[in-house]
Enzyme design. Structure first.
Site, mmCIF file in Angstrom:
data_model
loop_
_atom_site.group_PDB
_atom_site.id
_atom_site.type_symbol
_atom_site.label_atom_id
_atom_site.label_comp_id
_atom_site.label_asym_id
_atom_site.label_seq_id
_atom_site.Cartn_x
_atom_site.Cartn_y
_atom_site.Cartn_z
ATOM 1 N N ARG A 1 56.130 40.657 36.550
ATOM 2 C CA ARG A 1 56.599 40.068 37.810
ATOM 3 C C ARG A 1 55.574 39.058 38.313
ATOM 4 N NH1 ARG A 1 59.425 44.346 41.911
ATOM 5 N NH2 ARG A 1 61.075 45.103 40.526
ATOM 6 N N ARG B 1 44.223 36.050 39.340
ATOM 7 C CA ARG B 1 43.718 35.063 40.301
ATOM 8 C C ARG B 1 42.413 35.511 40.958
ATOM 9 N NH1 ARG B 1 47.487 33.388 44.527
ATOM 10 N NH2 ARG B 1 48.822 35.198 44.231
ATOM 11 N N ASP C 1 54.034 36.218 40.901
ATOM 12 C CA ASP C 1 54.013 36.008 42.343
ATOM 13 C C ASP C 1 54.599 34.647 42.703
ATOM 14 O OD1 ASP C 1 52.786 38.452 42.777
ATOM 15 O OD2 ASP C 1 50.760 37.618 42.748
ATOM 16 N N TYR D 1 47.984 35.042 30.042
ATOM 17 C CA TYR D 1 48.084 34.023 31.079
ATOM 18 C C TYR D 1 47.080 32.912 30.815
ATOM 19 C CZ TYR D 1 50.923 36.921 34.271
ATOM 20 O OH TYR D 1 51.927 37.657 34.845
#
Length: 285
Positions: free
Chosen positions: A61, A212, A63, A124
């Protein structure tokens, strides 16, 4: 927990991409906010002329504002509906969906496949530039501008202390009942020929804000505001540190999701549902 597909249904794997700029994340939300899940489910309902919404399960999921190049999801569809629409479904979805989200393939999933729980890693990329002139206007929606010169070697040295299985509570936004133990398989920086620094972040799974937050800590090392050993000390402390900055979402892209061979899908599905604890820690349920 059983994940058997109901009788009369077939599990379909979707491989997809999206630009996250105008989405309020992946997950469907109340109040009319636009999400990737909501758009695709609505498009599926329309092109198959269904009265029912068939719910998607996703590998990761993302953001609000985060992009995806290699996202994976699954949906269970009635056998008759799949048989009727499968040959034209991809093209019809392309005509229905907005241009910032694309479904690239729709395939019947092998037994035991679950887009979320069968995955063994997610990869990522986070992209940032320290060019004093700013971001290339053609990349501004996907690259963060950091207005300090960055020492990539220092960032990689700091990143090495974070790789492995750890409790990443210091880098995660806690969620009730969820573990923050993860295995970070890869965390490294490279400077591309165009000067953009690109972080590769690969783990078995990620908790909320983890990528992040890690990037934010490493940028503080790279620009000299924190010593090389600081991110490792934050990790060892095991609590959120207000000095760890969660960087903006637009520099982050989910690049790829990895799965085991078909014969190991069901076993991985079961294993991933177990709540984890570190060796020697007091485990619970």
């Amino acid at each position: 927990m059983s994940d058997d597909v109901q009788d009369g249904f077939v599990r379909v794997r979707l491989d997809l991409s999206y630009d996250g700029k105008d989405f309020s994340g992946w997950a469907r939300q109340a109040g009319g906010r636009r999400t990737v899940q909501g758009d695709i489910e609505a498009a599926l309902r329309t092109v198959t002329r269904s009265t029912e919404t068939y719910e998607l399960t996703v590998a990761g999921r993302t953001d609000s504002g985060v992009h995806a190049r290699g996202q994976v999801a699954h949906v269970d569809l009635p056998v008759e509906l799949w048989a009727e629409h499968r040959d034209k479904l991809l093209r019809r979805l392309a005509g229905r969906l907005s241009h910032d989200v694309r479904v690239w393939s729709l395939t019947e999933a092998p037994g035991g496949f679950n887009a979320r729980f069968s995955a063994i890693w997610r990869r990522y990329a986070y992209r940032v530039t320290d060019n004093p002139g700013g971001v290339d206007p053609l990349q501004r929606g996907h690259v963060l501008w950091h207005d300090w010169t960055l020492d990539m070697d220092a960032m990689n040295e700091a990143a090495a202390a974070l790789v492995g299985e750890h409790d990443f509570a210091a880098y995660c936004k806690r969620r009730e009942g969820a573990t923050t133990i993860r295995t970070l398989q890869e965390l490294r920086w490279e400077r591309r020929p165009d000067g953009v620094l690109e972080a590769t972040v690969k783990a078995d799974a990620f908790c909320h804000n983890m990528v992040r937050s890690l990037v934010g800590a490493l940028l503080f090392v790279g620009d000299g505001h924190r010593p090389v050993d600081w991110p490792g000390k934050v990790l060892a402390a095991g609590v959120r540190d207000s000095a760890v900055h969660v960087v903006r979402p637009h520099g982050l892209t989910l690049e790829e999701v990895g799965y085991p061979a078909d014969e190991f899908l069901a076993a991985r599905n079961r294993e991933a549902r177990n709540k984890r604890s570190l060796p020697g820690s007091a485990g619970c349920c």
